[in-house]
Write an enzyme that holds these catalytic residues in place. Structure first.
Site, PDB file in Angstrom:
ATOM      1  N   GLY A   1       0.825  -1.205   0.000  1.00  0.00           N
ATOM      2  CA  GLY A   1       0.000   0.000   0.000  1.00  0.00           C
ATOM      3  C   GLY A   1       0.856   1.250   0.000  1.00  0.00           C
ATOM      4  O   GLY A   1       1.043   1.884   1.051  1.00  0.00           O
TER       5      GLY A   1
ATOM      6  N   GLU B   1      15.227  -4.169  -4.808  1.00  0.00           N
ATOM      7  CA  GLU B   1      14.922  -4.890  -6.024  1.00  0.00           C
ATOM      8  C   GLU B   1      16.073  -4.862  -7.020  1.00  0.00           C
ATOM      9  O   GLU B   1      15.863  -4.949  -8.206  1.00  0.00           O
ATOM     10  CB  GLU B   1      13.681  -4.262  -6.672  1.00  0.00           C
ATOM     11  CG  GLU B   1      12.694  -5.294  -7.157  1.00  0.00           C
ATOM     12  CD  GLU B   1      11.618  -4.687  -8.029  1.00  0.00           C
ATOM     13  OE1 GLU B   1      11.153  -5.374  -8.918  1.00  0.00           O
ATOM     14  OE2 GLU B   1      11.270  -3.509  -7.818  1.00  0.00           O
TER      15      GLU B   1
ATOM     16  N   SER C   1       8.948   5.244 -12.362  1.00  0.00           N
ATOM     17  CA  SER C   1       8.891   5.290 -13.825  1.00  0.00           C
ATOM     18  C   SER C   1      10.273   5.605 -14.393  1.00  0.00           C
ATOM     19  O   SER C   1      11.166   6.071 -13.684  1.00  0.00           O
ATOM     20  CB  SER C   1       7.908   6.375 -14.266  1.00  0.00           C
ATOM     21  OG  SER C   1       8.428   7.641 -13.913  1.00  0.00           O
TER      22      SER C   1
END
Lengths: 384, 394
Positions: B134, B251, B379
């Site tokens: 979230g 990541e 992005s």
């Protein structure tokens, strides 16, 4: 390359970089425009004394016992400062040809002198009607009383006018195809040789060389008679990988010049580096430099492989990608400088010119794309 | 040679044996229905499929490949993790479960208290508990710190009101980890708190969002006086931003999806070499051959860059590396899927929702689905902002 270099290689690279930074600011390339002697014998001797010429070659032939990685490190640093010198012609092309393909006697005869800076070698293979298509080569070597007589014209012989010795590719027997090519070592001063030197846009020296019944003996054949195409293939792969490393050095240098400029140039009341449109373009340049460096280093690493197909695939992949990237990076760096980037006094345009020179040397993108596609393996990825 | 291993870091014989062991395991254990779904470039496996695969991995001790052994991971070296990731991709085995395995687990290991580790880590390892993230909100996407969803302290609870957006797998998750506004008075990065929420609590409404590929992966989640115990707070109140930054940097591994793109490229090559109705092959077209060759070279460059940058010992290169690898990685990945879609022609463009045409529709589904990769996780434009600041110093 940084992380898989040995400690010796890192020290060697840093010493090359320091020497060039102290002595050869980009200004040398700029002065070369007006100076008849773009490159001096004294410089060559200092470079030889520092061991750059000897670094990649075995000790038995006057070398220092390094590898092609050392060669790549020198090329990258030369690219950073755009130093005009016959390293690519003499050490990369000449030295590699003799190291991989020369007889023990030829290695003793030539390699030690190349390492010591006492002899400069140039490779004459391209022709105006054949380009780098070896199968259409017209120069011939006629057998005459146990010797050969070489006739024909070679174009764009890198540093042909500076060389003491020419390695010439010619057909040693009649017949089509490239199977009968041989490589001959002849002194540039030999009778029947005429040299027309050219200064290129990027400051490098090439020459058109005419051979008219130039005499060569059997001991002057590099490798075996008829082995020329194979030897050239091997050497031109090395040349492609090495010139990619030079391009990487030049791209990084142009990147740093441009980045520095973006931090000082003020327009609209702020540094131009504060504009997001320009920031993103510069990040693209940075990313392209990283990608180019990665594939170029991959090609250099592949040169150590015994698998000829792998070497060819990686070198063509690198030359194709680095060639396209070099143009883009060079053009972006000029553009981001604005008007000042158009002036001959400013270094950035000279990087663009060299990067374009590199692009067309040793096979352009079209050439390497065809070569890459020809060895394309539909069932496997890259080296798998 | 299994990788472009110019570093020779993967060449050690014991790593070769490890690779064979991984390959043998995948041959024996990967269920066919899961392999087929992944080979159609699907990221949205069902909960049941994800759970089944996670349990197979857990039985082998290979669940959570990046985790230390003490928390239920295999305790592998970075080289082993690299090989495992490559081989699972080549076998069309699922990606690691992102939210639980790759994001929350390592975050709890770094920032959670002992009770939280004991309570939540085993469920992630054995696949019993699914997590969603979230973070984003309608007005906090790339500008994540602008988030507004409020958590107000009330005794030993927080009371949450507001909404979260683009919540992947909220509809199949048991728990959510999220960022909530606990103080709006200072800088926007301050006053954010990291909370763990039981998705079965009263006060949660999940509203599905269907994406352009026709799939349902993301949701909007609404909170109406939802109560969360203080013991479900990770780190201190108002200190959630640093945890989130750490989490988003986790990541690194496989961020460029090099291994998945290699697998996709091989699929593309297969399509390009199949005989077509006119007897020729797509690969014989110069335009197509050029596109494939250039993509392969782009991918090789990316793979080598990943090895250089990830295995680099140089400090400070990691954040920048992750950003440029993500930008380039998603560009290459999207380009491969695009070319594959072009290769399959008009039959890929049939809408499977309205027409009974299985055939090649999967590729357009994948192409459309993968447009998200250059948007999510920061992005491409945000990544460039990061590199511009952190590396270029602009």
């Amino acid at each position: 390359m940084e992380f898989w270099l040995t400690e010796e290689q890192v020290m060697f690279r840093d010493s090359v970089a320091r020497f060039l930074a102290d002595r050869h600011a980009i200004g040398d390339r700029l002065r070369a425009r007006s100076d008849a002697a773009a490159f001096s014998d004294a410089e060559w001797r200092s470079i030889a004394e520092l061991g750059w010429l000897a670094a990649p070659f075995p000790e038995a032939y006057g070398g220092i016992g390094g590898s092609t990685t050392d060669m790549a490190l020198v090329m990258e640093q030369l690219g950073r400062v755009l130093l005009p010198c016959p390293y690519l012609s003499s050490v990369v092309l000449g030295g590699t040809m003799l190291l991989h393909c020369g007889s023990a006697r030829q290695k003793e005869r030539f390699l030690a002198k190349i390492c010591a800076g006492e002899m400069r070698v140039a490779l004459a293979y391209a022709e105006s009607s054949a380009g780098s298509d070896l199968s259409r080569m017209a120069a011939v070597a006629r057998p005459v009383a146990g010797d050969y007589e070489i006739s024909g014209s070679k174009t764009f012989v890198l540093d042909g006018g500076l060389a003491d010795c020419l390695l010439v590719a010619a057909r040693s027997a009649d017949g089509p195809g490239d199977g009968r090519l041989s490589i001959f070592a002849v002194p540039r001063a030999a009778a029947g040789i005429r040299v027309e030197p050219h200064r290129m846009r990027d400051g490098s020296e090439t020459a058109t060389i005419h051979f008219s019944s130039v005499r060569a003996g059997p001991e002057d054949v590099i490798g075996r008679p008829g082995q020329g195409a194979e030897l050239l293939g091997r050497v031109l792969d090395v040349a492609a990988a090495m010139i990619c490393m030079e391009a990487v050095g030049a791209m990084w240098a142009a990147y740093h010049l441009t980045l520095d400029y973006m931090k000082v140039r003020t327009q609209f009341g702020q540094k131009i580096g504060s504009f997001q449109a320009l920031q993103h373009r510069m990040v693209d340049v940075y990313t392209q430099c990283q990608m180019a460096q990665s594939i170029a280093m991959g090609a250099v690493a592949a040169l150590e492989s015994d698998d000829a197909a792998l070497r060819t695939r990686m070198c063509s992949a690198a030359k194709l990608r680095v060639g396209a990237t070099a143009r883009k990076v060079g053009e972006e760096c000029v553009q981001l400088h604005g008007g000042i980037g158009m002036t001959r006094e400013h270094p950035v345009g000279h990087y663009l010119k060299r990067l374009n020179g590199i692009r067309t040397s040793f096979g352009d993108e079209n050439h390497h794309l065809q070569r890459y596609v020809a060895c394309f393996d539909p069932d496997n990825y890259a080296s798998r | 040679m299994a990788d472009l291993d110019v570093t020779n870091r993967l060449a050690a014989p014991w790593l070769g044996k490890f690779r064979e062991e991984v390959q043998a395991f995948l041959r024996a254990e990967l269920p066919e229905d899961i392999r087929l779904a992944v080979s159609a470039e699907r990221m949205d496996l069902s909960r049941e499929q994800q759970q089944r695969w996670q349990k197979i991995l857990a039985r082998k001790g290979w669940a959570c490949s990046g985790w230390p052994r003490q928390f239920g991971g295999p305790g592998w070296t970075i080289e082993q993790q690299y090989i495992f990731e490559r081989e699972t991709a080549l076998a069309d085995a699922p990606r690691p479960i992102v939210m639980g395995v790759q994001m929350l687990g390592p975050t709890l290991i770094a920032f959670g208290n002992q009770a939280q580790k004991d309570r939540f880590l085993p469920g992630i390892v054995n696949g019993d508990q699914f997590w969603c993230q979230g973070f984003s909100e309608p007005n906090a996407g790339s500008d994540l710190a602008a988030l507004q969803c409020r958590a107000v302290r009330d005794g030993e609870s927080y009371v949450i009101n507001g909404t979260k957006m683009w919540t992947t797998e909220a509809h199949i998750a048991d728990w959510m980890f999220g960022l909530f506004r606990t103080d709006g008075s200072g800088r926007k990065q301050e006053g954010i708190t990291f909370l763990l929420i039981d998705m079965r609590s009263p006060g949660i409404t999940i509203s599905p969002i269907v994406t352009i590929d026709g799939g349902h992966e993301v949701n909007q989640v609404f909170f109406d006086n939802l109560r969360v115990s203080v013991e479900n707070r990770v780190g201190d109140e108002n200190h959630g931003w640093n945890i989130a930054k750490h989490l988003l940097s986790l990541e690194r591994f496989g961020i460029a999806e090099v291994s998945r793109s290699i697998r996709s490229l091989l699929r593309l090559k297969r399509i390009a070499t199949e005989p077509r109705s006119d007897g020729g092959r797509l690969l014989d077209s110069p335009w197509f051959a050029r596109q494939i060759a250039e993509l392969e070279i782009d991918l090789m460059s990316l793979e080598l860059a990943e090895i250089r940058l990830l295995f680099s010992d140089e400090d400070g290169s990691e954040a920048a590396a992750a950003s440029i690898l993500k930008v380039r990685g998603t560009e290459v990945q999207q380009a491969i899927l695009e070319l594959m879609m072009i290769a399959l022609g008009e039959s890929a463009q049939i809408d499977p929702e309205y027409s009974d045409a299985e055939g090649d529709t999967w590729i357009a589904t994948a192409y459309l689905n993968f447009r998200k990769t250059s948007i999510y996780g920061g992005s491409s434009e945000v990544q460039k902002n990061i590199v511009s600041k952190a590396v270029l110093g602009l």
